[in-house]
Motif scaffolding. Structure first.
Motif, mmCIF file in Angstrom:
data_model
loop_
_atom_site.group_PDB
_atom_site.id
_atom_site.type_symbol
_atom_site.label_atom_id
_atom_site.label_comp_id
_atom_site.label_asym_id
_atom_site.label_seq_id
_atom_site.Cartn_x
_atom_site.Cartn_y
_atom_site.Cartn_z
ATOM 1 N N VAL A 119 -79.725 -59.577 -19.622
ATOM 2 C CA VAL A 119 -80.022 -58.917 -20.892
ATOM 3 C C VAL A 119 -80.049 -57.419 -20.657
ATOM 4 O O VAL A 119 -80.594 -56.937 -19.656
ATOM 5 N N ILE A 120 -79.449 -56.683 -21.563
ATOM 6 C CA ILE A 120 -79.463 -55.232 -21.521
ATOM 7 C C ILE A 120 -80.281 -54.738 -22.700
ATOM 8 O O ILE A 120 -80.037 -55.117 -23.842
ATOM 9 N N GLY A 121 -81.256 -53.921 -22.431
ATOM 10 C CA GLY A 121 -82.128 -53.426 -23.489
ATOM 11 C C GLY A 121 -83.578 -53.570 -23.092
ATOM 12 O O GLY A 121 -83.907 -53.942 -21.957
ATOM 13 N N PHE A 122 -84.463 -53.277 -24.034
ATOM 14 C CA PHE A 122 -85.880 -53.251 -23.722
ATOM 15 C C PHE A 122 -86.683 -53.534 -24.979
ATOM 16 O O PHE A 122 -86.302 -53.145 -26.078
ATOM 17 N N PHE A 123 -87.788 -54.233 -24.788
ATOM 18 C CA PHE A 123 -88.743 -54.465 -25.877
ATOM 19 C C PHE A 123 -89.824 -53.408 -25.735
ATOM 20 O O PHE A 123 -90.692 -53.487 -24.874
ATOM 21 N N GLU A 124 -89.729 -52.387 -26.586
ATOM 22 C CA GLU A 124 -90.646 -51.254 -26.513
ATOM 23 C C GLU A 124 -91.798 -51.436 -27.497
ATOM 24 O O GLU A 124 -91.585 -51.621 -28.695
ATOM 25 N N VAL A 125 -93.014 -51.359 -26.976
ATOM 26 C CA VAL A 125 -94.226 -51.343 -27.793
ATOM 27 C C VAL A 125 -94.869 -49.989 -27.577
ATOM 28 O O VAL A 125 -95.281 -49.659 -26.454
ATOM 29 N N SER A 126 -94.934 -49.173 -28.619
ATOM 30 C CA SER A 126 -95.391 -47.795 -28.449
ATOM 31 C C SER A 126 -96.202 -47.346 -29.649
ATOM 32 O O SER A 126 -96.086 -47.900 -30.744
ATOM 33 N N SER A 127 -97.036 -46.343 -29.418
ATOM 34 C CA SER A 127 -97.738 -45.694 -30.523
ATOM 35 C C SER A 127 -96.934 -44.470 -30.935
ATOM 36 O O SER A 127 -96.262 -43.840 -30.109
ATOM 37 N N ASP A 181 -73.971 -40.546 -27.044
ATOM 38 C CA ASP A 181 -73.568 -40.558 -28.443
ATOM 39 C C ASP A 181 -74.161 -41.737 -29.200
ATOM 40 O O ASP A 181 -74.510 -41.632 -30.362
ATOM 41 N N ASN A 182 -74.256 -42.867 -28.548
ATOM 42 C CA ASN A 182 -74.893 -44.024 -29.186
ATOM 43 C C ASN A 182 -75.227 -45.010 -28.084
ATOM 44 O O ASN A 182 -74.418 -45.845 -27.724
ATOM 45 N N ILE A 183 -76.416 -44.925 -27.559
ATOM 46 C CA ILE A 183 -76.739 -45.599 -26.308
ATOM 47 C C ILE A 183 -76.746 -47.111 -26.425
ATOM 48 O O ILE A 183 -76.650 -47.805 -25.416
ATOM 49 N N PHE A 184 -76.850 -47.666 -27.630
ATOM 50 C CA PHE A 184 -76.934 -49.116 -27.756
ATOM 51 C C PHE A 184 -75.653 -49.733 -28.307
ATOM 52 O O PHE A 184 -75.613 -50.921 -28.569
ATOM 53 N N SER A 185 -74.606 -48.946 -28.478
ATOM 54 C CA SER A 185 -73.370 -49.532 -28.991
ATOM 55 C C SER A 185 -72.216 -49.383 -28.004
ATOM 56 O O SER A 185 -71.122 -49.814 -28.283
ATOM 57 N N GLN A 186 -72.449 -48.765 -26.872
ATOM 58 C CA GLN A 186 -71.398 -48.608 -25.890
ATOM 59 C C GLN A 186 -71.536 -49.669 -24.801
ATOM 60 O O GLN A 186 -72.538 -50.349 -24.680
ATOM 61 N N THR A 187 -70.473 -49.771 -23.974
ATOM 62 C CA THR A 187 -70.536 -50.671 -22.833
ATOM 63 C C THR A 187 -71.634 -50.202 -21.894
ATOM 64 O O THR A 187 -71.670 -49.051 -21.486
ATOM 65 N N GLN A 188 -72.531 -51.096 -21.541
ATOM 66 C CA GLN A 188 -73.690 -50.724 -20.746
ATOM 67 C C GLN A 188 -73.542 -51.223 -19.312
ATOM 68 O O GLN A 188 -72.931 -52.248 -19.054
ATOM 69 N N VAL A 189 -74.121 -50.470 -18.386
ATOM 70 C CA VAL A 189 -74.179 -50.966 -17.023
ATOM 71 C C VAL A 189 -75.206 -52.077 -16.958
ATOM 72 O O VAL A 189 -76.189 -52.092 -17.689
ATOM 73 N N GLY A 190 -74.974 -53.029 -16.051
ATOM 74 C CA GLY A 190 -75.808 -54.227 -16.042
ATOM 75 C C GLY A 190 -76.943 -54.202 -15.056
ATOM 76 O O GLY A 190 -77.615 -55.222 -14.877
ATOM 77 N N ASN A 191 -77.159 -53.070 -14.398
ATOM 78 C CA ASN A 191 -78.191 -53.066 -13.367
ATOM 79 C C ASN A 191 -79.439 -52.304 -13.772
ATOM 80 O O ASN A 191 -80.234 -51.915 -12.933
ATOM 81 N N ILE A 192 -79.606 -52.026 -15.070
ATOM 82 C CA ILE A 192 -80.820 -51.382 -15.539
ATOM 83 C C ILE A 192 -81.852 -52.467 -15.814
ATOM 84 O O ILE A 192 -81.611 -53.363 -16.623
ATOM 85 N N PRO A 193 -83.016 -52.414 -15.172
ATOM 86 C CA PRO A 193 -84.018 -53.471 -15.375
ATOM 87 C C PRO A 193 -84.455 -53.570 -16.831
ATOM 88 O O PRO A 193 -84.572 -52.574 -17.530
ATOM 89 N N SER A 194 -84.670 -54.796 -17.275
ATOM 90 C CA SER A 194 -85.121 -55.055 -18.636
ATOM 91 C C SER A 194 -86.371 -55.914 -18.585
ATOM 92 O O SER A 194 -86.583 -56.669 -17.627
ATOM 93 N N ASN A 195 -87.208 -55.781 -19.601
ATOM 94 C CA ASN A 195 -88.375 -56.660 -19.699
ATOM 95 C C ASN A 195 -88.081 -57.890 -20.553
ATOM 96 O O ASN A 195 -88.994 -58.606 -20.965
#
Length: 407
Positions: free
Chosen positions: A304-312, A278-292
């Protein structure tokens, strides 16, 4: 008699046992308020945004934005793009810029408590264009209902295979169930009560149609590494039951195709598994997803939870009318049923106790619809009303078409 006594003792035992049970007060387990980052930077020339927040307890529903941070993006060409907080937790670049190929970009964050975070350097993947969007009506294999299915086809500039993420923004036209070209304005809400019937302004109130807009919620991913060629053919973007009101008159969808790298693809794949769509960045997140993105202040403890995405990115928009997917403009469930709009009270302007029944209804979700359904309009009850969702569709969307809309 013995059996009766046996059951009596059993009932008494249950009553005694239940009386000894104490109410258990649920307490939220302790949690770490980790930094949550949403940063998608593309080759679009525009002001980009970075969203920062903190994880919230499982029993909380309110987003916890990270305020007063210092955010910037630097690259190995020596350029720096500074971001300013424009809303709570939302940081917007001071200037328009676009990500360029063969240059590595790094996200830098300093929170108000003095902790600093950096991303790994990320470069722009190859570009890809959306060749076309297909629209068809198909039967759902699970519940055997007809659906409008929208699929994407695309071509890329290379042949080595790519990773793709899709998102969309859909806009649809709906018709007010019982439209009136007039509205009732309250001139005085105290005795003597006064009201005025005026014409609606088409440039403000519209002409009985509204235009709703919804963004995609699910994470849509695909890849072409396992295919013979780097080409997307018939990837399903959106499925809509044909009886849904959003495809009842006219519909448009803007599809966004992001070419991403493998690390970004892996991140979204895991996020798609663990998070609430429903809103992937506003809910409680699991802490074991790798982040850059990692903490430079306390890298072992501060996650840190989240990702720095560089995309075309490539985009494509299509429109279609109801009669292009079905025979007529019927066969769909409107956002409000006419059966729910039959009540049309025409209250007194002034009641027997000095109050105004008309004013009370106007302040509690009713609007003007028409004169009363009687041959003679009583002067003390000159206005017939309808519940607001029946005569006003602005809870669905704006009454004026968006700038991109074409008929």
């Amino acid at each position: 008699m013995a059996k009766f006594k046996k059951y009596t003792y059993l009932i008494l035992l249950l009553i005694i046992a239940s009386s000894c049970i104490e109410t258990f007060e649920f307490k939220t387990a302790s949690f770490d308020a980790n930094l949550v980052v949403r940063a998608i930077i593309t080759n679009e020339l525009k002001q980009h945004t970075v969203e920062l927040s903190r994880t919230i307890p499982i029993d909380s529903t309110k987003l916890d934005p990270e305020r007063n941070a210092i955010v910037s993006i630097t690259n190995d060409a020596g350029e720096m793009y500074n971001f300013q907080e424009t809303q709570d937790g939302i940081y917007t670049s001071n200037v328009d810029f676009a990500i360029l190929p063969n240059i590595a970009y790094t996200l830098n964050i300093e929170t108000q408590d003095g902790n600093t975070y950096n991303s790994t350097p990320e470069t722009l993947p190859k570009t890809s264009t959306i060749q076309d969007l297909e629209v068809s009506v198909q039967e759902n294999d699970i519940d055997q209902i007809k659906e409008v299915v929208i699929k994407a086809n695309s071509n890329t500039s290379g042949n080595e295979g790519q990773y793709y993420r899709y998102a969309y923004e859909e806009t649809f036209k709906v018709k007010t169930a019982v439209w009136s070209p007039k509205k009732l304005v309250i001139l005085s809400n105290t005795p003597p009560y006064s009201f005025e019937l005026v014409d609606k302004d088409p440039n403000i109130d519209g002409i009985g149609f509204c235009y709703g807009t919804l963004n995609s919620k699910n994470i849509l991913l695909t890849e072409t590494l396992t295919l013979a060629q780097d080409q997307i053919i018939g990837f399903p973007i959106r499925k809509i039951p044909i009886d849904n009101y959003i495809v009842g008159i006219r519909y448009s969808i803007l599809v966004k195709q992001y070419v991403i790298n493998q690390n970004t693809y892996d991140f979204y794949t895991l996020l798609n598994t663990f998070s609430n769509p429903d809103n992937i960045f506003s809910q409680t997140q699991v802490g074991n997803i790798p982040s850059n993105i990692s903490s430079t202040t306390n890298p072992t403890e501060d996650k840190v939870i989240g990702f720095f995405e560089v995309s075309s990115i490539a985009t494509e928009r299509i429109f279609f009318n109801r009669n292009e997917i079905a025979d007529t403009f019927t066969g769909f469930n409107n956002y409000v049923s006419l059966a729910d709009c039959t009540e049309r009270p025409n209250p007194f302007i002034t009641g027997p106790f000095g109050n105004s029944p008309l004013l009370d209804l106007l302040l509690n979700g009713w609007i003007y619809q028409s004169p009363p359904d009687t041959p003679i309009i009583p002067p003390e009850r000159p206005y017939a009303l309808t519940v607001k969702p029946c005569g006003d569709c602005t809870h669905i969307g704006a009454p004026i078409p968006p700038s991109f809309w074409v008929e």
